[in-house]
Design a protein around this motif. Structure first.
Motif, PDB file in Angstrom:
ATOM      1  N   TYR A 180      41.426  30.102  43.320  1.00  0.00           N
ATOM      2  CA  TYR A 180      41.085  29.567  41.998  1.00  0.00           C
ATOM      3  C   TYR A 180      41.259  30.638  40.924  1.00  0.00           C
ATOM      4  N   LEU A 181      40.865  31.858  41.206  1.00  0.00           N
ATOM      5  CA  LEU A 181      41.035  32.937  40.234  1.00  0.00           C
ATOM      6  C   LEU A 181      42.510  33.165  39.913  1.00  0.00           C
ATOM      7  N   ARG A 182      43.366  32.913  40.880  1.00  0.00           N
ATOM      8  CA  ARG A 182      44.797  33.115  40.670  1.00  0.00           C
ATOM      9  C   ARG A 182      45.449  31.950  39.932  1.00  0.00           C
ATOM     10  N   GLU A 185      43.592  28.812  38.899  1.00  0.00           N
ATOM     11  CA  GLU A 185      42.649  27.919  38.195  1.00  0.00           C
ATOM     12  C   GLU A 185      42.733  26.478  38.700  1.00  0.00           C
ATOM     13  N   LYS A 186      43.197  26.309  39.932  1.00  0.00           N
ATOM     14  CA  LYS A 186      43.199  24.983  40.552  1.00  0.00           C
ATOM     15  C   LYS A 186      42.041  24.912  41.536  1.00  0.00           C
ATOM     16  N   PRO A 187      41.141  23.942  41.388  1.00  0.00           N
ATOM     17  CA  PRO A 187      39.984  23.847  42.288  1.00  0.00           C
ATOM     18  C   PRO A 187      40.415  23.426  43.679  1.00  0.00           C
ATOM     19  N   PRO A 188      39.643  23.745  44.691  1.00  0.00           N
ATOM     20  CA  PRO A 188      39.987  23.373  46.070  1.00  0.00           C
ATOM     21  C   PRO A 188      39.859  21.868  46.280  1.00  0.00           C
ATOM     22  N   THR A 189      40.468  21.394  47.346  1.00  0.00           N
ATOM     23  CA  THR A 189      40.398  19.977  47.688  1.00  0.00           C
ATOM     24  C   THR A 189      39.674  19.757  49.012  1.00  0.00           C
ATOM     25  N   GLU A 190      39.206  20.824  49.641  1.00  0.00           N
ATOM     26  CA  GLU A 190      38.469  20.727  50.900  1.00  0.00           C
ATOM     27  C   GLU A 190      37.324  21.720  50.903  1.00  0.00           C
ATOM     28  N   HIS A 191      36.371  21.502  51.804  1.00  0.00           N
ATOM     29  CA  HIS A 191      35.189  22.369  51.929  1.00  0.00           C
ATOM     30  C   HIS A 191      34.478  22.538  50.577  1.00  0.00           C
ATOM     31  N   LEU A 192      34.356  21.452  49.838  1.00  0.00           N
ATOM     32  CA  LEU A 192      33.824  21.542  48.480  1.00  0.00           C
ATOM     33  C   LEU A 192      32.373  22.016  48.456  1.00  0.00           C
ATOM     34  N   GLN A 193      31.563  21.535  49.373  1.00  0.00           N
ATOM     35  CA  GLN A 193      30.155  21.948  49.391  1.00  0.00           C
ATOM     36  C   GLN A 193      30.037  23.448  49.614  1.00  0.00           C
ATOM     37  N   GLU A 194      30.799  23.958  50.560  1.00  0.00           N
ATOM     38  CA  GLU A 194      30.722  25.380  50.898  1.00  0.00           C
ATOM     39  C   GLU A 194      31.257  26.254  49.758  1.00  0.00           C
ATOM     40  N   VAL A 195      32.399  25.842  49.183  1.00  0.00           N
ATOM     41  CA  VAL A 195      32.981  26.632  48.093  1.00  0.00           C
ATOM     42  C   VAL A 195      32.086  26.577  46.866  1.00  0.00           C
ATOM     43  N   HIS A 196      31.440  25.446  46.650  1.00  0.00           N
ATOM     44  CA  HIS A 196      30.509  25.318  45.521  1.00  0.00           C
ATOM     45  C   HIS A 196      29.384  26.341  45.640  1.00  0.00           C
ATOM     46  N   LYS A 197      28.849  26.517  46.849  1.00  0.00           N
ATOM     47  CA  LYS A 197      27.794  27.509  47.067  1.00  0.00           C
ATOM     48  C   LYS A 197      28.300  28.916  46.751  1.00  0.00           C
ATOM     49  N   LEU A 209      28.663  29.391  43.014  1.00  0.00           N
ATOM     50  CA  LEU A 209      27.352  29.636  42.410  1.00  0.00           C
ATOM     51  C   LEU A 209      26.912  31.075  42.645  1.00  0.00           C
ATOM     52  N   TYR A 210      27.131  31.578  43.857  1.00  0.00           N
ATOM     53  CA  TYR A 210      26.722  32.951  44.173  1.00  0.00           C
ATOM     54  C   TYR A 210      27.459  33.956  43.293  1.00  0.00           C
ATOM     55  N   TYR A 211      28.765  33.764  43.151  1.00  0.00           N
ATOM     56  CA  TYR A 211      29.562  34.699  42.347  1.00  0.00           C
ATOM     57  C   TYR A 211      29.515  34.360  40.856  1.00  0.00           C
ATOM     58  N   ASP A 212      28.802  33.295  40.516  1.00  0.00           N
ATOM     59  CA  ASP A 212      28.590  32.891  39.125  1.00  0.00           C
ATOM     60  C   ASP A 212      29.908  32.665  38.381  1.00  0.00           C
ATOM     61  N   ILE A 213      30.819  31.954  39.046  1.00  0.00           N
ATOM     62  CA  ILE A 213      32.094  31.600  38.428  1.00  0.00           C
ATOM     63  C   ILE A 213      31.925  30.192  37.852  1.00  0.00           C
ATOM     64  N   LYS A 214      31.418  30.126  36.644  1.00  0.00           N
ATOM     65  CA  LYS A 214      30.986  28.864  36.043  1.00  0.00           C
ATOM     66  C   LYS A 214      32.119  27.835  35.924  1.00  0.00           C
ATOM     67  N   PRO A 215      33.331  28.219  35.529  1.00  0.00           N
ATOM     68  CA  PRO A 215      34.394  27.201  35.443  1.00  0.00           C
ATOM     69  C   PRO A 215      34.704  26.546  36.789  1.00  0.00           C
ATOM     70  N   LEU A 216      34.631  27.315  37.870  1.00  0.00           N
ATOM     71  CA  LEU A 216      34.876  26.742  39.198  1.00  0.00           C
ATOM     72  C   LEU A 216      33.726  25.830  39.615  1.00  0.00           C
TER      73      LEU A 216
END
Length: 241
Positions: free
Chosen positions: A80-82, A84-96, A99-106
């Motif tokens: 995503y940092l590279r 800016e396209k959000p993931p399409t799988e493992h959304l719950q895990e990546v969301h956590k 949140l931990y890295y405080d990447i608000k746009p993601l």
């Protein structure tokens, strides 16, 4: 009288300037990644960017930036940092992780995906209306494990009470079942549009998320009684091997 000590501008000392194109390596809980400093600092106000400040950064024995966290899903953060396209799988895990890295746009991008929206606003809101849902799941798993000794299958009976009227008939139905009352796990009633099938889908989904293999079918009873067995009772079949 001594003269002031003047230094040539070319001789002045200064902290090294870090280029955005500088390649850095990260060790995140044993997972190694390579990227550029500019990618890591894509969002300067994020916790991830702060971890690379001189006062907070930590290095491992190989000179890689070390973050003491499970790095299983960090590749999605990096992608995503590279792009800016959000993931399409493992959304719950990546969301956590976001949140931990405080990447608000993601965080915002994931929360706006149909899958995450449906889970958070639809399914979880429904389950909040089902009394003792999480506790019942724990009981089901505990009983199933107890029934697994020297057996390939564990059969757990659940009673699903969709309405208050169902609840009023609950005791008679349990008595007619011919199974010890304490061995039946009951769900409901709930005040939400979701159906009995929706509830059973949730039970199956959440138990399988714990790593178990389970299927659900209506529980049939040989002897007749006032209420149809499929109105209330279902059998959860755990397969162990």
């Amino acid at each position: 009288m001594s003269l002031p000590d003047y230094k040539s501008p070319g001789k002045q000392s200064s902290a090294p300037v870090q280029s955005k194109s500088q390649v850095v390596q990260l060790n995140i809980g044993g997972h190694v990644f390579s990227t550029t400093l500019g990618t890591i600092r894509k969002f300067p106000n994020s916790t991830l960017a702060d971890l690379f400040n001189g006062s907070t950064k930590r290095m491992d024995s190989e000179g890689r930036h070390f973050i003491d966290r499970d790095g299983t899903y960090f590749r999605y953060i990096l992608e995503y940092l590279r792009t800016e396209k959000p993931p399409t799988e493992h959304l719950q895990e990546v969301h956590k992780e976001a949140l931990y890295y405080d990447i608000k746009p993601l965080v915002k991008a994931i929360e706006e995906t149909p899958q995450f929206f449906g889970e958070a606003v639809g399914r979880q809101q429904f389950l909040a209306h089902v009394p003792n849902y999480r506790e019942n799941l724990e009981v089901i798993v505990r009983v199933a494990r107890a029934e697994a000794i020297a057996s390939r299958y564990s059969n757990i009976i659940v009673c699903v009470l969709r309405t208050e009227d169902d609840l009023a008939r609950h005791n008679d139905a349990i008595d007619s079942l011919g199974t010890p009352r304490e061995s039946v796990v009951s769900f409901g009633p709930w005040k939400a549009p979701a159906s009995v099938e929706d509830l059973l889908d949730c039970v199956k989904m959440d138990i399988e998320a714990k790593g178990y293999k389970v299927k659900i079918q209506p529980h049939s009873i040989d002897k007749g009684f006032l209420f149809k067995s499929y109105d209330f009772f279902y059998k959860l079949i755990f397969t162990w091997w």
